[in-house]
Design an enzyme around this catalytic site. Structure first.
Site, mmCIF file in Angstrom:
data_model
loop_
_atom_site.group_PDB
_atom_site.id
_atom_site.type_symbol
_atom_site.label_atom_id
_atom_site.label_comp_id
_atom_site.label_asym_id
_atom_site.label_seq_id
_atom_site.Cartn_x
_atom_site.Cartn_y
_atom_site.Cartn_z
ATOM 1 N N GLU A 73 12.902 4.535 15.386
ATOM 2 C CA GLU A 73 13.406 3.549 14.426
ATOM 3 C C GLU A 73 12.415 3.403 13.279
ATOM 4 O O GLU A 73 11.210 3.538 13.483
ATOM 5 C CB GLU A 73 13.548 2.175 15.114
ATOM 6 C CG GLU A 73 14.397 2.215 16.366
ATOM 7 C CD GLU A 73 14.268 0.938 17.198
ATOM 8 O OE1 GLU A 73 14.023 -0.144 16.623
ATOM 9 O OE2 GLU A 73 14.387 1.029 18.432
ATOM 10 N N LYS A 121 9.813 1.832 10.988
ATOM 11 C CA LYS A 121 8.896 0.725 11.239
ATOM 12 C C LYS A 121 8.896 -0.158 9.993
ATOM 13 O O LYS A 121 8.330 0.202 8.955
ATOM 14 C CB LYS A 121 7.488 1.260 11.540
ATOM 15 C CG LYS A 121 6.503 0.183 11.886
ATOM 16 C CD LYS A 121 5.222 0.807 12.417
ATOM 17 C CE LYS A 121 4.144 -0.178 12.757
ATOM 18 N NZ LYS A 121 3.992 -1.332 11.950
ATOM 19 N N ASP A 156 8.094 -2.843 7.314
ATOM 20 C CA ASP A 156 6.785 -3.361 6.923
ATOM 21 C C ASP A 156 6.898 -4.822 6.490
ATOM 22 O O ASP A 156 6.999 -5.133 5.312
ATOM 23 C CB ASP A 156 6.224 -2.498 5.782
ATOM 24 C CG ASP A 156 4.733 -2.687 5.657
ATOM 25 O OD1 ASP A 156 4.146 -3.385 6.500
ATOM 26 O OD2 ASP A 156 4.146 -2.131 4.710
ATOM 27 N N TYR A 206 15.630 -5.759 15.908
ATOM 28 C CA TYR A 206 15.348 -4.500 16.604
ATOM 29 C C TYR A 206 15.017 -4.636 18.093
ATOM 30 O O TYR A 206 14.713 -3.658 18.749
ATOM 31 C CB TYR A 206 14.252 -3.694 15.905
ATOM 32 C CG TYR A 206 12.978 -4.467 15.564
ATOM 33 C CD1 TYR A 206 12.215 -5.090 16.528
ATOM 34 C CD2 TYR A 206 12.542 -4.513 14.242
ATOM 35 C CE1 TYR A 206 11.057 -5.755 16.206
ATOM 36 C CE2 TYR A 206 11.375 -5.184 13.903
ATOM 37 C CZ TYR A 206 10.643 -5.802 14.880
ATOM 38 O OH TYR A 206 9.489 -6.465 14.558
ATOM 39 N N LYS A 238 2.232 5.525 12.352
ATOM 40 C CA LYS A 238 2.027 5.051 10.978
ATOM 41 C C LYS A 238 1.938 6.232 10.028
ATOM 42 O O LYS A 238 1.179 7.185 10.280
ATOM 43 C CB LYS A 238 0.725 4.250 10.875
ATOM 44 C CG LYS A 238 0.685 3.037 11.779
ATOM 45 C CD LYS A 238 0.961 1.773 11.053
ATOM 46 C CE LYS A 238 -0.299 1.170 10.489
ATOM 47 N NZ LYS A 238 -0.098 -0.126 9.907
ATOM 48 N N CYS A 259 -22.104 3.019 -26.445
ATOM 49 C CA CYS A 259 -21.159 1.994 -25.979
ATOM 50 C C CYS A 259 -19.835 2.123 -26.740
ATOM 51 O O CYS A 259 -19.841 2.176 -27.969
ATOM 52 C CB CYS A 259 -21.757 0.607 -26.194
ATOM 53 S SG CYS A 259 -20.580 -0.714 -25.840
ATOM 54 N N CYS A 319 -19.716 -1.363 -29.013
ATOM 55 C CA CYS A 319 -20.654 -1.721 -30.092
ATOM 56 C C CYS A 319 -21.489 -0.524 -30.551
ATOM 57 O O CYS A 319 -22.345 -0.661 -31.409
ATOM 58 C CB CYS A 319 -21.562 -2.858 -29.644
ATOM 59 S SG CYS A 319 -22.721 -2.338 -28.355
ATOM 60 N N CYS A 343 -24.696 -0.649 -21.291
ATOM 61 C CA CYS A 343 -24.906 -0.952 -22.708
ATOM 62 C C CYS A 343 -26.000 -2.015 -22.735
ATOM 63 O O CYS A 343 -25.825 -3.096 -22.168
ATOM 64 C CB CYS A 343 -23.624 -1.495 -23.337
ATOM 65 S SG CYS A 343 -23.931 -2.215 -24.957
ATOM 66 N N CYS A 393 -23.197 -7.484 -27.136
ATOM 67 C CA CYS A 393 -22.011 -6.617 -27.185
ATOM 68 C C CYS A 393 -20.763 -7.465 -26.890
ATOM 69 O O CYS A 393 -20.712 -8.168 -25.872
ATOM 70 C CB CYS A 393 -22.151 -5.504 -26.158
ATOM 71 S SG CYS A 393 -20.677 -4.489 -26.038
HETATM 72 S S1 IVH Z 1 9.692 -3.243 18.508
HETATM 73 C C1 IVH Z 1 6.689 -4.512 22.006
HETATM 74 N N1 IVH Z 1 10.821 -2.111 16.461
HETATM 75 O O1 IVH Z 1 5.788 -2.993 14.197
HETATM 76 C C2 IVH Z 1 6.880 -4.345 20.541
HETATM 77 N N2 IVH Z 1 8.763 -3.253 16.091
HETATM 78 O O2 IVH Z 1 4.005 -2.674 17.207
HETATM 79 C C3 IVH Z 1 8.269 -4.640 20.126
HETATM 80 N N3 IVH Z 1 8.040 -3.288 13.751
HETATM 81 O O3 IVH Z 1 4.439 -5.793 15.397
HETATM 82 C C4 IVH Z 1 8.442 -4.403 18.691
HETATM 83 N N4 IVH Z 1 9.752 -2.186 12.937
HETATM 84 O O4 IVH Z 1 6.343 -6.221 13.855
HETATM 85 C C5 IVH Z 1 9.768 -2.829 16.894
HETATM 86 N N5 IVH Z 1 11.975 -1.128 14.730
HETATM 87 C C6 IVH Z 1 10.946 -1.820 15.156
HETATM 88 C C7 IVH Z 1 9.931 -2.270 14.275
HETATM 89 C C8 IVH Z 1 8.850 -2.976 14.795
HETATM 90 C C9 IVH Z 1 8.617 -2.793 12.638
HETATM 91 C C10 IVH Z 1 6.722 -3.951 13.775
HETATM 92 C C11 IVH Z 1 6.623 -5.133 14.678
HETATM 93 C C12 IVH Z 1 5.453 -4.866 15.603
HETATM 94 C C13 IVH Z 1 4.949 -3.506 15.192
HETATM 95 C C14 IVH Z 1 5.057 -2.526 16.350
#
Ligand code: IVH
Length: 667
Positions: A112, A114, A116, A221, A310, A404, A407, A420, A425
């Site tokens: 999935e 991640k 932000d 999620y 990441k 400079c 100046c 300088c 200046c």
């Molecule tokens: S599941 C047990 N699914 O990323 C962890 N987390 O460590 C259950 N995050 O702090 C989280 N997208 O804030 C999950 N599709 C996703 C996510 C997601 C972003 C964040 C979440 C967590 C960290 C994962």
């Protein structure tokens, strides 16, 4: 209308609005026009105001926010809100898969995006949203129900009347982020560095009306107790969430059978990352089958059934247009790369520092080169490297300037930096003015680099004392591009407020060589008034602990210059406070004699201010956690210090607890 009719019309309108929101947010397929939606909404508002006794708690009109809170209540999570370990490369994905295979045969995984943002927990009773909380330290979070109710993609009522906890990410879309920042720029407010910070700052607004304006979003999620609903896989959890009315990433979530498939889904996500309407910083991989999940279990800290991959720090290519030299407050010359504007990690950037001559030569950066840019620590843009294969044949190697740029005085070189040496200046002047207003110094909101430069170039401000007569130029200031009535009055108010600052801010703001924030604070606490400090002799100064010959000499040099004395006299005449207002160290039982460590990012207080507060209350701050540490204060995304604190059984406070303890001491 009779009561029954009113009630049923209200129900009908809420149903229509909820259905329209579901189709718009969850299914991505709007079925009614904006006008039709507005008509339903306005009729509902009208009926609710005329017949408040029939207003439902789950009415979509409650999304505008309510009364401001004085603090957030604490919330203990029903099950701890854990997070996964982070990994950064393909080998680690392979080794995660291998570890899983030692426990389960033929595993499947969900992959999935991640998101932000920051994770949140939503609690529904009988299908109605009753509580929303931040993750906090995983065990205890903060009650942010009022703010979360303003998020349009959070259903206030589910499609099924069940009790359930749902977890997901509270985030700000790229579009909302750009809008928030452009509004903030117009108002002369500090900009958010990225959508994640903007979301975190907004969700922790005590005034939910402000949070409502920030247009946050929620992506669901995770269900902590999926088996209560006969769910057998994470993929089924995601479908169930969608059925209930939550926005899920259903178009992007995938199921993979092995490490290779995981890697190729992650590559796909990486390649469409920029086109997505929200920021993602990687992919989350979870074992799909919930029996397998239970078999894998958790370690003391993290689940073994999932992992967070990441993306590498984002790099973007652009062309270097110019190397522009700027002159700092101390006369230091800095080469800066100016390039075609590019989006990097959530914001548009067009310049990056190149530090000094050696740095430029080492990277061999030349005007016209294709360069890659990334955000160091996700905030400050930096030039990573030159794409040599794309270098033009006629490119000219960099040469350091000799004079400079402002100046024309011949530069001198000290260690790796050029300076300088002309103390008059004009460039040094503007930098000094900018420094005066900066956060560590007089902290004047709205008085940033650009406006200071404009004010200087237009002749309104020649030295810092001129800030205090700016109100005379109100009409002229209104003509400055990007400034309106509100921002000018904010600016003038900010300047006037700075008159009440305690002495240490002024001492720092004057820009006395070698006297930074900490030294200024120590000196202000010792001398208490500007007059006493100005009269301190070299011998007296040099005898103070932590003040060496260099600092003592620069203090004396500063006050022996008649021009500086005149500035201080003028500031006094304008009413700028010349006394130390900081309390003597007040011993507070929560802090006195204790050693503190800060980790993770704090939202409502800067690290420096947090440290100052601790010290004022009699505590000590250090950087690393050991048996001697008494308390670890934990912000968002804490690092290994947090783990170590738990391991050693050290007291842990989250930001809110810390703020409460400080505010208690203020009373
Ligand atoms: S599941 C047990 N699914 O990323 C962890 N987390 O460590 C259950 N995050 O702090 C989280 N997208 O804030 C999950 N599709 C996703 C996510 C997601 C972003 C964040 C979440 C967590 C960290 C994962």
């Amino acid at each position: 209308m009779e009561n029954d009719k009113i009630k049923s019309r209200i129900d009908e309108l809420i149903n229509n609005i909820n259905k329209a929101s579901y189709e718009y947010y969850v299914m991505d397929t709007p079925t009614i026009t904006d006008q039709e939606y507005d008509d339903f909404y306005n009729e509902l508002l009208y009926l609710e105001s005329k017949y408040p006794e029939f207003k439902r708690d789950d009415s979509p009109t409650s999304r505008v926010g309510g009364e401001a809170l004085s603090k957030f209540d604490k919330v203990t999570h029903n099950t701890p809100m854990l997070s996964f370990d982070d990994i950064f490369n393909e080998e680690e994905i392979v080794s995660f898969d291998e570890k899983v295979r030692k426990v389960v045969s033929n595993p499947e995984y969900t992959v999935e995006p991640k998101m932000d943002g920051l994770s949140g927990s939503l609690l529904y009773e009988n299908g109605i949203l009753v509580r929303a909380a931040t993750r906090g330290d995983g065990v205890t979070g903060e009650d942010i129900t009022l703010n979360v109710k303003t998020i349009k993609s959070v259903p206030l009522k589910l499609n099924k009347p069940i009790d359930i906890e749902v977890r997901g990410e509270i985030y700000m879309s790229k579009k909302a982020f750009n809008k928030v920042n452009s509004d903030r720029q117009k108002n002369g407010e500090n900009l958010f560095a990225n959508p994640r910070n903007a979301a975190a700052g907004s969700v922790r607004q005590l005034d939910s009306k402000i949070a409502a304006k920030r247009c946050l979003d929620f992506m669901a999620y995770f269900i902590p107790n999926p088996t209560d609903y006969n769910i057998r896989t994470q993929a089924e959890s995601l479908n169930f969430l969608k059925e209930l009315g939550f926005v899920t990433n259903y178009k992007l979530n995938k199921v993979a059978k092995n490490a290779n498939e995981i890697i190729s889904f992650i590559d796909e996500l990486g390649s469409i990352r920029d086109e997505l309407p929200f920021e993602i910083d990687g992919a989350v991989i979870k074992v799909n089958d919930l029996d397998d999940e239970a078999r894998l279990g958790v370690t003391s800290r993290v689940p073994k059934w999932g992992i967070a991959y990441k993306f590498p720090a984002k790099e973007v290519l652009t062309t270097l247009k110019e190397i522009k030299f700027t002159v700092g407050r101390t006369g230091k010359i800095t080469p800066n790369a100016l390039f075609d504007p590019v989006h990097v990690a959530g914001s548009l950037v067009s310049k990056a520092t190149l530090h000094n001559e050696d740095y430029v030569l080492e990277k061999d950066v030349r005007v016209g080169d294709v360069i890659s840019i990334r955000k160091a620590g996700d905030v400050i843009p930096e030039v990573v490297e030159v794409k040599l294969d794309r270098r033009k044949e006629d490119s000219i190697p960099f040469e350091m300037i000799t004079n400079c740029p402002i100046c024309d005085t011949r530069l001198i070189k000290k260690d790796s930096h050029h300076f300088c040496p002309n103390i008059h200046c004009p460039a040094r002047k503007t930098e000094g003015l900018i420094y005066y207003a900066s956060r560590d110094a007089m902290d004047i909101e709205g008085l940033g680099d650009e406006i200071v430069e404009d004010l200087f170039n237009m002749g309104y401000v020649k030295d810092v004392t001129d800030f205090y007569k700016l109100d005379m130029y109100h009409d002229e200031l209104m003509k400055l591009e990007g400034y309106g009535e509100k921002s000018i009055s904010n600016l003038i108010n900010g300047i006037n407020r700075s008159k009440d600052n305690s002495l240490e801010r002024l001492l720092c703001a004057l820009g006395i060589k070698n006297v930074g924030k900490r030294t200024a604070k120590m000196l202000a606490a010792k001398y208490k008034t500007m007059d006493d400090f100005m009269n301190a002799s070299y011998e007296e100064l040099v005898n103070i602990k932590d003040i060496g010959e260099t600092i003592a000499k620069s203090i004396r040099d500063y006050f022996d210059d008649e021009k500086n004395i005149q500035i201080i006299e003028k500031l006094k005449a304008y009413g700028v406070n010349m006394k130390y207002l900081g309390a003597e160290v007040v011993e507070d039982e929560d802090f006195a004699g204790k050693t503190f460590v800060l980790t993770g990012s704090l939202t409502d207080i800067t690290r420096d201010d947090a440290r100052d507060k601790i010290e004022l209350l009699g505590g000590i701050t250090t950087n690393s956690v050991s048996k001697k540490t008494d308390v670890v204060i934990v912000g968002d995304s804490p690092g290994s210090k947090y783990d170590k604190a738990k391991e050693l059984g050290i007291t842990i406070w989250n930001e809110q607890e810390f703020l409460e303890k400080i505010s208690k001491s203020d009373k």
